[in-house]
Write an enzyme that holds these catalytic residues in place. Sequence first.
Site, PDB file in Angstrom:
ATOM      1  N   ASP A 677       0.837  -1.214   0.000  1.00 60.70           N
ATOM      2  CA  ASP A 677       0.000   0.000   0.000  1.00 60.70           C
ATOM      3  C   ASP A 677       0.869   1.260   0.000  1.00 60.70           C
ATOM      4  OD1 ASP A 677      -2.674   1.186   0.210  1.00 60.70           O
ATOM      5  OD2 ASP A 677      -1.900   1.932   2.120  1.00 60.70           O
ATOM      6  N   LYS A 681       1.609   4.270  -2.879  1.00 64.55           N
ATOM      7  CA  LYS A 681       1.498   5.710  -2.611  1.00 64.55           C
ATOM      8  C   LYS A 681       2.742   6.462  -3.066  1.00 64.55           C
ATOM      9  CE  LYS A 681      -1.716   5.212   1.245  1.00 64.55           C
ATOM     10  NZ  LYS A 681      -1.836   5.053   2.683  1.00 64.55           N
TER      11      LYS A 681
END
Length: 814
Positions: A677, A681
């Site tokens: 994750d 980003k």
Amino acid sequence: MKVLKFGGTSVGSSKNINSVISILEDYATKDSVVCVVSAVGGITDKLLLAGKQAQNKENSFTETFNTIKDIHLTIIEELNPNKNESIINYADSKLNELKSLLDGIFLINELSPKTSDKLVSFGELLSAYIIAETMKNRGISADYKNSQDLVITNSNFSKAEVNYAITNKNLQDYFKSASQKTTILPGFISKSALGEQTTLGRGGSDFTAAIVAAALKVKQLEIWTDVSGMFTTNPKLVKQAYPIDEISYQEAMELSHFGAKVLYPPTVQPVLDLNIPIHIKNTLQPEAVGTIISNDEIVSTSPVKGISNIGNIALLTLQGSGMIGIPGFSKRLFEVLSQEKINVILITQASSEHSICLGIDETDAEKAKTAIDAAFDNEIALHKIDPIIVEKDLSIIALVGDNMKNHQGISGKMFSTLGKNNINIRAIAQGASEKNISAVILQSDVKKALNTLHEQFFESKTKQLNVFITGVGNVGEKLVEQIKQQRQYLKENLKINLRVAGLSNSRTMIFNEEGIDLSTWKDQLAKGEKATLEGFFENTKALNLRNSIFVDVTANKEVANLYTNYLRQSIGVVACNKIACSSDFENYKLLKRLSLKYNAPFLFETNVGAGLPIIDTLGNLIASGDKITSIHAVLSGSLNFVFNNFTDKTKFYDVVKQAAAEGYTEPDPRIDLSGVDVARKILILARESGVEMNLEDIENTPFLSESGMESDTVDDFYQTLITDEAHYQSLYASAKAKNCQLKYVAQFNNGKASVSLQEIPSDHPFYNLKGKDNIVMFYTQRYPEQPMIIKGAGAGADVTASGLFADIIRIGND
Ligand code: ADP
Ligand code: ASP
Ligand code: MG
């Protein structure tokens, strides 16, 4: 003397006729009145339908006749419950005549224009007689006069031309000797000098009234209808349209020529020369001021007075290299059309003379093609020109205003407004007087076009946004609630009219083009239709609303795959779903390109740091000419939460479970804990910094135990957290020994990016990061030593929803 005209809806029911009678009674106390009436609303159409059915030998013509009969008898009985024998006798005799005529048409299988005019005349003959007799019944001084005895025309059936010399004399003679206070005249119908029944064209009752007003030289002509005046655009299609107080004859003519049905275009002519103003009033709301059409100097703030549209247009294109430089092509073209009695509504010629485009009524398209191709068969055979091209399902929209010629850039604004909303323009024409600019567009785009243009030229202060939200779980629900709460504020303070026009979860979906009532959205959604992703897209597209925005509040790959479809329809995309922006670089680029090409914003602020303005700030830095040199960040609210709460007194499993329960992790916690994750980003930030990079290019040093990394299911994974507690405790102990905090850090430096768990010393800005906070440090050319820092809550449904909301408002402020 006053001349009033009441249209079809005004005399469309006993209730409305009672309103008409009370208006007439009131006027009669002051002056004598001539009242022109239309047929009962819808009757002319029904008469024509019955005629067609009879002509086609369809027995259903009897049913249509019976409906016509019932409508009239009901009105008579409702208006005259006690005394109606003589009216019913008259109506019966007229209806019998009508029935015989229809039987005749059925028998001979033919309906000539002459017979058609005779047929439609029954509508006005009946309505005028009923109203006059009802008034008499009630003791009001009124008389019925058949205008076929007064209005004399040529024999051009269905749109006869008036012989003014005879007509004016007839009218003046008749009204000189007429003693009664109120005279009721049927509109629309007339007779030829040979005594044949003729009509003045659909909508022609307005014209009858204007002819009477001019012949009698009255001070004002009043047209009473079902709306409160001539509106800025058709109020049936644009809710925000409003009545125009004053308008010039020319403007009114242009608007009606281009489809403002409220006034039949020829109506203006007879009163124009005599300077008789036309007052448009609403029978259903007599107190409304209405519109005055006159020659008076009008002070107006906007150069655009109104927007009209005519549907059912076919576009004919005549083109070919043989047209260039040879005079007479256009002349021959127009001669053919004139011989065929085809009305040309719009003309454009390319400056190269290579082609000419004509807008005509769709019903004339085949006739026009046959006639034109025949007229030019020689040139077509020699390949000098192509056979005529016919396009259908089109519509004309026109901006109208006397003052447009004095204002630059109106057409530019018109076309860019349409372009921004993906409305394709097939042809453009500007009237020589520069009082109108018209464009031919697809029929299916009309409502959107009128609404956007109206917003642009008449409501410049408000902008309507139509959002379609997919995924109303934790975050989505919060977003809907925030929108519900802020709607009024946005309207009043930012002039944004935000409406949720579509909602979907994985089971059901609902749509409402007027905006879903957000006080009951959950109940409505529960009863919605079965949801599919394609279905949601198709419905959104079909509604074809201006400023549409698709909001993706899922974490779903299939949803992300559909962004291209939305963007290609000029529907903006706002996503908290990170999958699209962290997918293959080509796809990310494609989305950006489509966004530019179709003028559809693509915003995803919440992909990094939830509601924190990270991507927006990055974009502003770059747009203003800065260059990003490196980024240091803690970007996982969930990992921050985990490592802030994990100590030698807690268990790693319990902390992760708690983070999941509070909604800080993705549904599959491995996406957070494996670093994927965070990698996504920093990838998005790197790409937004202008670097071409893919997820595989990011160095990811895992901190999970080996068995944790290899677990097949979420449950297995949680199990490994229990068994490998020692592994996690050792990470904690190592950091603690150095007086450091564990932070999961993302870095971007010299075009390379990495993510890893790091031991952060106490003098570092990351050390004191609390709870689920995020921090980003941008080192740029302008911020070389002291970075630009953005810090704050980086996870949670509320802040993510408000980040999505901020993206939506960004689009609204654009
Ligand atoms: P009537 O039967 O009274 O003659 P019409 O139906 O012929 O009434 O004309 C009124 C209708 O014209 C309105 O109900 C509206 O739907 C339509 N219309 C189209 N454009 C405009 C406009 N710019 N302003 C007002 N009405 C319009
Ligand atoms: N009744 C006729 C029509 O419907 C004329 C009118 O209403 O103005 O066209
Ligand atoms: Mg009308």
